[in-house]
Write an enzyme that holds these catalytic residues in place. Structure first.
Site, PDB file in Angstrom:
ATOM      1  N   ARG A   1      -0.439  18.208  -9.527  1.00  0.00           N
ATOM      2  CA  ARG A   1       0.230  17.206  -8.798  1.00  0.00           C
ATOM      3  C   ARG A   1       0.351  17.671  -7.002  1.00  0.00           C
ATOM      4  O   ARG A   1      -0.046  19.094  -6.738  1.00  0.00           O
ATOM      5  CB  ARG A   1       1.737  16.995  -9.480  1.00  0.00           C
ATOM      6  CG  ARG A   1       1.568  16.031 -10.370  1.00  0.00           C
ATOM      7  CD  ARG A   1       2.509  15.648 -10.959  1.00  0.00           C
ATOM      8  NE  ARG A   1       2.883  15.034 -10.237  1.00  0.00           N
ATOM      9  CZ  ARG A   1       3.880  14.038  -9.362  1.00  0.00           C
ATOM     10  NH1 ARG A   1       4.869  15.614  -8.656  1.00  0.00           N
ATOM     11  NH2 ARG A   1       4.313  13.315  -8.529  1.00  0.00           N
TER      12      ARG A   1
ATOM     13  N   ARG B   1       8.841   3.632 -11.713  1.00  0.00           N
ATOM     14  CA  ARG B   1       9.239   3.084 -12.547  1.00  0.00           C
ATOM     15  C   ARG B   1      10.745   2.398 -11.922  1.00  0.00           C
ATOM     16  O   ARG B   1      11.382   1.266 -13.510  1.00  0.00           O
ATOM     17  CB  ARG B   1       9.097   3.961 -13.785  1.00  0.00           C
ATOM     18  CG  ARG B   1       7.947   4.489 -14.455  1.00  0.00           C
ATOM     19  CD  ARG B   1       7.941   5.697 -14.922  1.00  0.00           C
ATOM     20  NE  ARG B   1       6.918   6.688 -15.535  1.00  0.00           N
ATOM     21  CZ  ARG B   1       6.397   7.245 -15.761  1.00  0.00           C
ATOM     22  NH1 ARG B   1       7.491   7.968 -14.971  1.00  0.00           N
ATOM     23  NH2 ARG B   1       5.557   7.685 -15.440  1.00  0.00           N
TER      24      ARG B   1
ATOM     25  N   GLU C   1      -0.746   6.857   0.257  1.00  0.00           N
ATOM     26  CA  GLU C   1      -0.587   6.014  -0.418  1.00  0.00           C
ATOM     27  C   GLU C   1       0.741   4.859  -0.511  1.00  0.00           C
ATOM     28  O   GLU C   1       1.697   3.805  -0.433  1.00  0.00           O
ATOM     29  CB  GLU C   1      -1.118   6.071  -1.828  1.00  0.00           C
ATOM     30  CG  GLU C   1      -2.246   6.005  -1.700  1.00  0.00           C
ATOM     31  CD  GLU C   1      -3.166   7.273  -2.743  1.00  0.00           C
ATOM     32  OE1 GLU C   1      -4.368   6.958  -2.694  1.00  0.00           O
ATOM     33  OE2 GLU C   1      -2.741   6.876  -3.876  1.00  0.00           O
TER      34      GLU C   1
END
Length: 181
Positions: free
Chosen positions: A20, A41, A69
């Site tokens: 990541r 989430r 993004e």
């Protein structure tokens, strides 16, 4: 609404950690205000923008892509703050960079697609907000405060080969020796 990318390929390192990259996005080079984004989430919770690296992608490039993004910002990529491991629920190894924001988009991919929000926080407030549900994200900012800020002259971190990289795990706390900070 949760983010889902059907063509997403997860990448893993030799030890099975998901690769990541993330950025601590600062309003200025003083690094006193950091940009957090709402979780896909749990939209009422704030997180540091970041995500999985794509195959053949360099960590710095992935970090810049992810903040574009998720947070809708562009900026000047700075130093690598560290490589953080999370072992509890999922095995992640995250390259965390510092980025000074130079451009803020009005509408961006995640705001349009999933209603993601962003907000500036004073570093101290961001740490408090993150400690509840994303303690490893709070650790990024704690490490920054512990001596990697531009004010102490450590503005550059040499790139290290994978086998010699500095890792900070979520289980470690402020008990790190000063040579590691």
């Amino acid at each position: 609404m949760m983010k889902f990318k059907p063509n997403q390929t997860r990448t893993y390192d030799r030890e099975g950690f998901k690769k990541r990259a993330a950025c601590l996005c600062f309003r200025s080079e003083q690094e006193d205000e950091v940009l957090l984004v709402s979780s896909s989430r749990y939209p009422d919770q704030w997180i540091v923008p970041g995500g999985g690296m794509e195959p053949e992608e360099e960590p710095g490039g992935a970090a810049v892509r992810e903040v574009y993004e998720e947070a809708g910002v562009k900026g000047k990529l700075g130093r690598l703050l560290g490589i953080f491991e999370q072992n509890q629920d999922r095995k992640h190894r995250t390259y965390v960079y510092v980025l000074t924001v130079t451009e803020i988009l009005e509408d961006w991919e995640d705001s349009v697609n999933i209603g993601r929000k962003r907000e500036w926080f004073k570093v101290e407030d961001a740490i408090k907000v993150l400690q509840c549900h994303k303690p490893v994200h709070a650790e990024y900012l704690e490490k920054l405060k512990l001596g990697c800020s531009p004010a102490n002259g450590n503005s550059t971190v040499p790139s290290l080969p994978d086998n010699n990289a500095l890792f900070v795990t979520a289980a470690q706390t402020s008990g790190l020796p000063s040579s590691v900070r």
